[in-house]
Design an enzyme around this catalytic site. Sequence first.
Site, PDB file in Angstrom:
ATOM      1  N   GLY A 106      -6.399  -5.449  35.051  1.00  0.00           N
ATOM      2  CA  GLY A 106      -7.347  -5.911  36.058  1.00  0.00           C
ATOM      3  C   GLY A 106      -8.632  -5.140  35.887  1.00  0.00           C
ATOM      4  O   GLY A 106      -9.158  -5.057  34.786  1.00  0.00           O
ATOM      5  N   GLU A 107      -9.068  -4.542  36.947  1.00  0.00           N
ATOM      6  CA  GLU A 107     -10.295  -3.732  36.895  1.00  0.00           C
ATOM      7  C   GLU A 107      -9.981  -2.402  37.588  1.00  0.00           C
ATOM      8  O   GLU A 107      -9.786  -2.356  38.795  1.00  0.00           O
ATOM      9  CB  GLU A 107     -11.443  -4.491  37.564  1.00  0.00           C
ATOM     10  CG  GLU A 107     -12.720  -3.696  37.719  1.00  0.00           C
ATOM     11  CD  GLU A 107     -13.149  -2.981  36.445  1.00  0.00           C
ATOM     12  OE1 GLU A 107     -13.289  -3.610  35.393  1.00  0.00           O
ATOM     13  OE2 GLU A 107     -13.338  -1.748  36.505  1.00  0.00           O
ATOM     14  N   SER A 108      -9.935  -1.347  36.779  1.00  0.00           N
ATOM     15  CA  SER A 108      -9.453  -0.065  37.298  1.00  0.00           C
ATOM     16  C   SER A 108     -10.347   0.495  38.402  1.00  0.00           C
ATOM     17  O   SER A 108      -9.843   1.134  39.330  1.00  0.00           O
ATOM     18  CB  SER A 108      -9.323   0.946  36.155  1.00  0.00           C
ATOM     19  OG  SER A 108     -10.576   1.114  35.513  1.00  0.00           O
TER      20      SER A 108
ATOM     21  N   CYS B 285      -3.372  -1.650  30.432  1.00  0.00           N
ATOM     22  CA  CYS B 285      -4.821  -1.804  30.430  1.00  0.00           C
ATOM     23  C   CYS B 285      -5.448  -1.055  31.616  1.00  0.00           C
ATOM     24  O   CYS B 285      -5.500   0.168  31.597  1.00  0.00           O
ATOM     25  CB  CYS B 285      -5.161  -3.286  30.380  1.00  0.00           C
ATOM     26  SG  CYS B 285      -6.789  -3.594  29.704  1.00  0.00           S
TER      27      CYS B 285
ATOM     28  N   ILE C 116      -7.957  -7.130  26.154  1.00  0.00           N
ATOM     29  CA  ILE C 116      -8.986  -7.787  26.965  1.00  0.00           C
ATOM     30  C   ILE C 116      -9.813  -6.690  27.647  1.00  0.00           C
ATOM     31  O   ILE C 116      -9.368  -6.084  28.615  1.00  0.00           O
ATOM     32  CB  ILE C 116      -8.351  -8.705  28.027  1.00  0.00           C
ATOM     33  CG1 ILE C 116      -7.393  -9.707  27.375  1.00  0.00           C
ATOM     34  CG2 ILE C 116      -9.442  -9.428  28.819  1.00  0.00           C
ATOM     35  CD1 ILE C 116      -6.490 -10.434  28.355  1.00  0.00           C
ATOM     36  N   ARG C 117     -10.964  -6.418  27.084  1.00  0.00           N
ATOM     37  CA  ARG C 117     -11.797  -5.302  27.598  1.00  0.00           C
ATOM     38  C   ARG C 117     -10.921  -4.062  27.814  1.00  0.00           C
ATOM     39  O   ARG C 117     -10.963  -3.396  28.847  1.00  0.00           O
ATOM     40  CB  ARG C 117     -12.500  -5.700  28.898  1.00  0.00           C
ATOM     41  CG  ARG C 117     -13.868  -6.274  28.614  1.00  0.00           C
ATOM     42  CD  ARG C 117     -14.773  -6.469  29.817  1.00  0.00           C
ATOM     43  NE  ARG C 117     -14.145  -6.548  31.090  1.00  0.00           N
ATOM     44  CZ  ARG C 117     -14.319  -5.666  32.063  1.00  0.00           C
ATOM     45  NH1 ARG C 117     -15.114  -4.643  31.901  1.00  0.00           N
ATOM     46  NH2 ARG C 117     -13.717  -5.837  33.215  1.00  0.00           N
TER      47      ARG C 117
ATOM     48  N   ARG D 128     -12.661   3.755  28.881  1.00  0.00           N
ATOM     49  CA  ARG D 128     -12.676   2.367  29.362  1.00  0.00           C
ATOM     50  C   ARG D 128     -13.527   1.483  28.455  1.00  0.00           C
ATOM     51  O   ARG D 128     -14.495   1.962  27.858  1.00  0.00           O
ATOM     52  CB  ARG D 128     -13.258   2.279  30.780  1.00  0.00           C
ATOM     53  CG  ARG D 128     -12.391   2.886  31.850  1.00  0.00           C
ATOM     54  CD  ARG D 128     -13.077   2.832  33.212  1.00  0.00           C
ATOM     55  NE  ARG D 128     -13.296   1.475  33.672  1.00  0.00           N
ATOM     56  CZ  ARG D 128     -14.470   0.980  34.035  1.00  0.00           C
ATOM     57  NH1 ARG D 128     -15.555   1.722  34.005  1.00  0.00           N
ATOM     58  NH2 ARG D 128     -14.568  -0.263  34.449  1.00  0.00           N
TER      59      ARG D 128
ATOM     60  N   HIS E  49      -1.722  -6.108  26.805  1.00  0.00           N
ATOM     61  CA  HIS E  49      -1.055  -6.836  27.897  1.00  0.00           C
ATOM     62  C   HIS E  49       0.217  -7.551  27.442  1.00  0.00           C
ATOM     63  O   HIS E  49       0.193  -8.783  27.268  1.00  0.00           O
ATOM     64  CB  HIS E  49      -2.009  -7.916  28.430  1.00  0.00           C
ATOM     65  CG  HIS E  49      -3.218  -7.388  29.118  1.00  0.00           C
ATOM     66  ND1 HIS E  49      -3.234  -7.085  30.460  1.00  0.00           N
ATOM     67  CD2 HIS E  49      -4.451  -7.112  28.655  1.00  0.00           C
ATOM     68  CE1 HIS E  49      -4.429  -6.648  30.806  1.00  0.00           C
ATOM     69  NE2 HIS E  49      -5.181  -6.648  29.719  1.00  0.00           N
TER      70      HIS E  49
ATOM     71  N   GLU F 187       2.510  -8.493  29.152  1.00  0.00           N
ATOM     72  CA  GLU F 187       2.928  -9.423  30.215  1.00  0.00           C
ATOM     73  C   GLU F 187       2.392 -10.837  30.010  1.00  0.00           C
ATOM     74  O   GLU F 187       2.846 -11.760  30.683  1.00  0.00           O
ATOM     75  CB  GLU F 187       2.501  -8.881  31.590  1.00  0.00           C
ATOM     76  CG  GLU F 187       1.012  -8.929  31.915  1.00  0.00           C
ATOM     77  CD  GLU F 187       0.208  -7.758  31.352  1.00  0.00           C
ATOM     78  OE1 GLU F 187       0.743  -7.021  30.498  1.00  0.00           O
ATOM     79  OE2 GLU F 187      -0.952  -7.587  31.761  1.00  0.00           O
TER      80      GLU F 187
HETATM   81  N1  GLN Z   1     -11.962  -2.946  31.622  1.00  0.00           N
HETATM   82  C1  GLN Z   1     -10.982  -2.901  32.673  1.00  0.00           C
HETATM   83  C2  GLN Z   1     -11.057  -1.608  33.467  1.00  0.00           C
HETATM   84  O1  GLN Z   1     -11.829  -0.775  33.193  1.00  0.00           O
HETATM   85  C3  GLN Z   1      -9.575  -3.079  32.141  1.00  0.00           C
HETATM   86  C4  GLN Z   1      -9.393  -4.465  31.587  1.00  0.00           C
HETATM   87  C5  GLN Z   1      -7.997  -4.994  31.719  1.00  0.00           C
HETATM   88  O2  GLN Z   1      -7.153  -4.493  32.461  1.00  0.00           O
HETATM   89  N2  GLN Z   1      -7.752  -6.084  31.030  1.00  0.00           N
HETATM   90  O3  GLN Z   1     -10.309  -1.433  34.370  1.00  0.00           O
END
Ligand code: GLN
Length: 216
Positions: free
Chosen positions: A63-65, A95, A153-154, A124, A190, A192
């Site tokens: 997600g987005e930490s 991630c 993914i990022r 990150r 990921h 999952e």
């Molecule tokens: N870039 C996201 C973060 O800094 C992580 C990306 C992801 O979980 N797919 O949290």
Amino acid sequence: MTTLRSESLDAGPAQAGPRVGVLALQGDFREHARVLASLGATVSLVRRPAELDEVDGLVIPGGESSVMDKLARAYGLQHPLRDAIAAGLPVYGTCAGLIMLADTLRDAIAGQESLGGLDVVVRRNAFGSQNQSFETDLEVPALGDAPVHAVFIRGPVVESVGPDATPLASLADGRVVAVEQGNLLGTSFHPEITGEHRFHEYFLGKVRARAGRTAA
Ligand code: GLN
């Protein structure tokens, strides 16, 4: 559309497996819940401290930490999560979840905190923006001979691994993208979302071992 609620997601006590929570503040928690349930775990979504007390293991999703960190603090979960990690709760972070578990962050946003537990430095967004997402096959000796198909993914990269943590997988250029330390497991990618269940199985092994020891 299926909606997952906070109660148990399994088929009932006849199939009760290890109780695994998925931190459901933000991110792809539903995908983890599905994989874990398919592997026989009794899955619940964790958003409150009391829900954390009910599980034998926890997954922190992608997600987005920075958002997850803010929500964890807003929901009063940061300290209970840190306490649970320190007490030995098995936790698997993918991630953003790996970022949450790292002791030290690089390129965090101002004021961003992690939960910590993994003796690693994690950077990150190490591979660039969303459109620089990529897939590759990784050798993961701990999971057997067949390579793991990994989707980034990022994603973050593990920039250094301290003496308490162990790398489990690296990219061809040597950058570490999966680590473990005792009951903690983290991947930059990921599993999952790819149908790859071996990391979740590996994690459930830690959960079962801990649940067995706690019950004994
Ligand atoms: N870039 C996201 C973060 O800094 C992580 C990306 C992801 O979980 N797919 O949290």
